[in-house]
Design an enzyme around this catalytic site. Structure first.
Site, PDB file in Angstrom:
ATOM      1  N   HIS A  98      39.791-102.751 -22.540  1.00 54.22           N
ATOM      2  CA  HIS A  98      38.824-101.375 -22.462  1.00 54.22           C
ATOM      3  C   HIS A  98      37.396-101.940 -22.915  1.00 54.22           C
ATOM      4  O   HIS A  98      37.290-102.957 -23.796  1.00 54.22           O
ATOM      5  CB  HIS A  98      39.520-100.323 -23.584  1.00 54.22           C
ATOM      6  CG  HIS A  98      40.673 -99.890 -23.530  1.00 54.22           C
ATOM      7  ND1 HIS A  98      40.986 -99.053 -22.361  1.00 54.22           N
ATOM      8  CD2 HIS A  98      41.681-100.191 -24.123  1.00 54.22           C
ATOM      9  CE1 HIS A  98      42.190 -98.494 -22.496  1.00 54.22           C
ATOM     10  NE2 HIS A  98      42.694 -99.098 -23.654  1.00 54.22           N
ATOM     11  N   HIS A 157      48.835-103.406 -30.841  1.00 55.22           N
ATOM     12  CA  HIS A 157      49.279-102.587 -31.562  1.00 55.22           C
ATOM     13  C   HIS A 157      50.579-102.034 -31.328  1.00 55.22           C
ATOM     14  O   HIS A 157      50.959-101.016 -32.079  1.00 55.22           O
ATOM     15  CB  HIS A 157      48.235-101.376 -31.847  1.00 55.22           C
ATOM     16  CG  HIS A 157      48.117-100.575 -30.361  1.00 55.22           C
ATOM     17  ND1 HIS A 157      48.231 -99.137 -30.543  1.00 55.22           N
ATOM     18  CD2 HIS A 157      48.011-100.957 -28.899  1.00 55.22           C
ATOM     19  CE1 HIS A 157      48.075 -98.670 -29.228  1.00 55.22           C
ATOM     20  NE2 HIS A 157      47.962 -99.550 -28.670  1.00 55.22           N
ATOM     21  N   ASP A 160      48.377 -96.558 -20.105  1.00 50.79           N
ATOM     22  CA  ASP A 160      46.944 -97.022 -19.639  1.00 50.79           C
ATOM     23  C   ASP A 160      46.857 -98.231 -19.200  1.00 50.79           C
ATOM     24  O   ASP A 160      45.819 -98.461 -18.345  1.00 50.79           O
ATOM     25  CB  ASP A 160      45.896 -96.581 -20.690  1.00 50.79           C
ATOM     26  CG  ASP A 160      46.045 -97.393 -22.014  1.00 50.79           C
ATOM     27  OD1 ASP A 160      46.981 -97.524 -22.348  1.00 50.79           O
ATOM     28  OD2 ASP A 160      45.172 -97.649 -22.701  1.00 50.79           O
ATOM     29  N   HIS A 198      44.657 -89.326 -25.796  1.00 50.51           N
ATOM     30  CA  HIS A 198      46.051 -88.773 -26.517  1.00 50.51           C
ATOM     31  C   HIS A 198      45.256 -88.459 -27.981  1.00 50.51           C
ATOM     32  O   HIS A 198      45.843 -88.874 -28.925  1.00 50.51           O
ATOM     33  CB  HIS A 198      47.089 -90.086 -26.629  1.00 50.51           C
ATOM     34  CG  HIS A 198      46.663 -91.474 -27.034  1.00 50.51           C
ATOM     35  ND1 HIS A 198      45.750 -91.663 -28.064  1.00 50.51           N
ATOM     36  CD2 HIS A 198      46.957 -92.381 -26.701  1.00 50.51           C
ATOM     37  CE1 HIS A 198      45.936 -92.743 -28.515  1.00 50.51           C
ATOM     38  NE2 HIS A 198      46.326 -93.595 -27.419  1.00 50.51           N
ATOM     39  N   ASP A 220      44.595-104.732 -25.871  1.00 48.29           N
ATOM     40  CA  ASP A 220      43.544-103.559 -26.628  1.00 48.29           C
ATOM     41  C   ASP A 220      42.705-104.171 -27.618  1.00 48.29           C
ATOM     42  O   ASP A 220      41.990-103.594 -27.839  1.00 48.29           O
ATOM     43  CB  ASP A 220      44.749-102.850 -27.130  1.00 48.29           C
ATOM     44  CG  ASP A 220      45.145-101.460 -26.241  1.00 48.29           C
ATOM     45  OD1 ASP A 220      44.685-101.225 -25.258  1.00 48.29           O
ATOM     46  OD2 ASP A 220      46.413-101.086 -26.409  1.00 48.29           O
ATOM     47  N   HIS A 241      50.804-105.575 -22.340  1.00 49.75           N
ATOM     48  CA  HIS A 241      51.020-104.162 -22.986  1.00 49.75           C
ATOM     49  C   HIS A 241      51.567-103.281 -22.043  1.00 49.75           C
ATOM     50  O   HIS A 241      51.106-102.987 -21.096  1.00 49.75           O
ATOM     51  CB  HIS A 241      49.854-104.115 -23.581  1.00 49.75           C
ATOM     52  CG  HIS A 241      49.997-102.862 -24.472  1.00 49.75           C
ATOM     53  ND1 HIS A 241      50.783-102.436 -25.392  1.00 49.75           N
ATOM     54  CD2 HIS A 241      48.697-101.819 -24.705  1.00 49.75           C
ATOM     55  CE1 HIS A 241      50.593-101.356 -26.029  1.00 49.75           C
ATOM     56  NE2 HIS A 241      49.359-100.941 -25.758  1.00 49.75           N
ATOM     57  N   GLU A 250      51.878 -99.935 -22.702  1.00 42.66           N
ATOM     58  CA  GLU A 250      51.240 -98.603 -22.991  1.00 42.66           C
ATOM     59  C   GLU A 250      50.727 -98.249 -21.600  1.00 42.66           C
ATOM     60  O   GLU A 250      50.160 -98.993 -20.857  1.00 42.66           O
ATOM     61  CB  GLU A 250      50.358 -98.309 -24.141  1.00 42.66           C
ATOM     62  CG  GLU A 250      49.999 -96.809 -24.112  1.00 42.66           C
ATOM     63  CD  GLU A 250      49.256 -96.891 -25.555  1.00 42.66           C
ATOM     64  OE1 GLU A 250      48.872 -97.845 -26.295  1.00 42.66           O
ATOM     65  OE2 GLU A 250      49.242 -95.805 -25.958  1.00 42.66           O
ATOM     66  N   TYR A 291      36.866 -97.641 -32.203  1.00 40.94           N
ATOM     67  CA  TYR A 291      38.166 -97.778 -31.507  1.00 40.94           C
ATOM     68  C   TYR A 291      39.150 -98.234 -32.684  1.00 40.94           C
ATOM     69  O   TYR A 291      40.323 -98.253 -32.861  1.00 40.94           O
ATOM     70  CB  TYR A 291      37.867 -98.849 -30.572  1.00 40.94           C
ATOM     71  CG  TYR A 291      39.019 -99.522 -29.869  1.00 40.94           C
ATOM     72  CD1 TYR A 291      39.159 -98.795 -28.447  1.00 40.94           C
ATOM     73  CD2 TYR A 291      39.716-100.348 -30.010  1.00 40.94           C
ATOM     74  CE1 TYR A 291      40.422 -99.522 -27.825  1.00 40.94           C
ATOM     75  CE2 TYR A 291      40.724-101.024 -29.301  1.00 40.94           C
ATOM     76  CZ  TYR A 291      40.826-100.344 -28.105  1.00 40.94           C
ATOM     77  OH  TYR A 291      42.145-100.839 -27.401  1.00 40.94           O
TER      78      TYR A 291
HETATM   79 FE1  FEO Z   1      47.677 -99.626 -26.320  1.00 40.91          FE
HETATM   80 FE2  FEO Z   1      44.749 -99.328 -23.953  1.00 40.91          FE
HETATM   81  O1  FEO Z   1      46.873 -99.147 -24.829  1.00 40.91           O
END
Ligand code: FEO
Length: 393
Positions: free
Chosen positions: A224, A145, A82, A24, A164, A78, A80, A191
């Protein structure tokens, strides 16, 4: 990658995205991973899912350990996409009626993303879930976040599943910090600078809270990148340092240029800063990705931004960069503006305004008409000296 054991009866079952280069808008030169974890206990528990495109890989990895239909609980730390994009496929496979644990805001946001009426179990901060030999504790981390974000802590194993937080966009064959060593830190830093920087005050509060709770950490497993098992506190300490944003004697001269005049000004400012003992470098905005520049801003004491005037405005790349940087709210920075112009010359003033709005301490601004002459370049050198004088020694 095949699933692997993170700790006894706890498996990584996620996916590696080797080819992603733009996350993104953030450059991911080394790809990334979407980590998900399977705990084999009396209640088989899946922590987090993966991006939609990798849902089959997640299910295939789970199936190497256990029939996915035997999963009892699913936890979503979370929303989001991903991490939750693959959730619809996973829940279909696991069983749409299985309990899905998330924060209360997570329930609201997941139900806005997915029409299915899943068996949501919204958990409160500090709430615990017994899954057999293990106890999982949930820790809300609002705005770290997203508002829905939470951690899951496996108490007996002393493993923090941190969503994250503490992650890195890095795809490699290494799985743990001890397998990659220091080479992972630039990825963790990038990151942080591009995703978490604006939440620095909340991070410092969270670290204090975790210390007060006396949470023992044998391992941190983010969603991640690599998992922290050798020195889990190293990344926590790095987050504290990065969140404080103590400025160094370092300056970035960030610019775009049309006919090399603003470029000449940028390079002259850099030369002057370097002569004054400042770690300084020019960053041409059409040669550098904004997320790499942002990483360098993290510990810089000064950000000097230059643009030619184009159609009474600053150059579009400069506007793009300032918008991106302002959103991440870096603190403790000096700022300055410069640029070459033909006949109207608004860009420098517009940059200065943006820097002041971003709460940078504006040192000065220099604008020169057409090609810089000897006195114009001297003004650039003076700007470098003024900034150097205000930077930490
Ligand atoms: Fe806030 Fe890895 O997504």
């Amino acid at each position: 990658m095949k699933p692997f054991e993170v700790a006894k009866d706890i498996y990584w079952v996620g996916a590696i995205d080797w080819n992603i280069r733009d996350f993104h808008g953030y450059s991911v030169h080394n790809g990334t991973t979407y980590n998900a974890f399977l705990i084999m206990d009396e209640k088989v528990t899946l922590i987090d899912a993966v991006k939609k495109e990798f849902a089959d890989k997640l299910i295939e990895n789970i199936a190497e350990i256990v029939d996915p239909r035997k999963i009892d609980y699913v936890i979503s730390n979370h929303t989001e996409m991903d991490h939750s994009g693959g959730l619809a496929r996973v829940m279909h496979k696991v069983g749409e009626d299985k309990p899905l644990f998330c924060s209360s805001i997570g329930q609201k946001s997941l139900s806005r993303h997915f029409p299915q009426k899943w068996n949501y179990r919204a958990v409160k901060d500090g709430e615990e879930l017994k899954i057999g030999k293990r106890t999982l504790a949930f820790l809300e981390t609002r705005m770290l976040h997203w508002p829905d974000s939470m951690f899951t802590y496996a108490k007996e194993d002393k493993i923090l599943f941190s969503s994250d937080a503490f992650g890195q966009h890095y795809a490699g064959t290494e799985r743990f910090d001890d397998e990659i060593g220091e080479a992972i830190m630039p990825h963790a830093r990038k990151y942080f600078a591009n995703i978490l920087l604006l939440y620095s005050p909340l991070i410092l509060k969270l670290v204090d809270k975790v210390q007060e709770m006396g949470l023992a950490l044998d391992m941190i497993c983010p969603d991640h990148g690599i998992l922290w098992r050798k020195e889990p506190l190293k990344i926590v300490q790095a987050y504290v340092e990065w969140s404080r944003q103590n400025p160094k004697r370092k300056a970035l001269v960030i610019y775009d240029t049309m006919w090399h005049s603003t470029e000449l000004m940028a390079e002259t400012i850099v030369e002057s800063l370097v002569q004054e003992g400042v770690d300084a470098k020019p960053y041409h905005l059409r040669r550098w990705d904004r997320s790499d520049i942002m990483t360098e801003i993290l510990d810089a004491g000064a950000v000097i931004v230059g643009s030619p005037t184009l159609n009474n405005c600053m150059f579009p790349t400069v506007s793009d960069f300032l918008c991106y940087m302002k959103g991440l709210k870096p603190i403790n920075k000096l700022g300055a503006a410069f640029g070459s112009y033909g006949w109207s010359g608004e860009a420098t003033k517009l940059i200065a305004k943006e820097l002041e709005e971003a709460k940078f301490k504006l040192v000065d601004q220099v604008k020169l008409q057409y090609v810089p002459d000897r006195s114009g370049l001297e003004a650039c050198r003076e700007l470098g000296k003024k900034i150097a004088a205000e930077l930490p020694k």
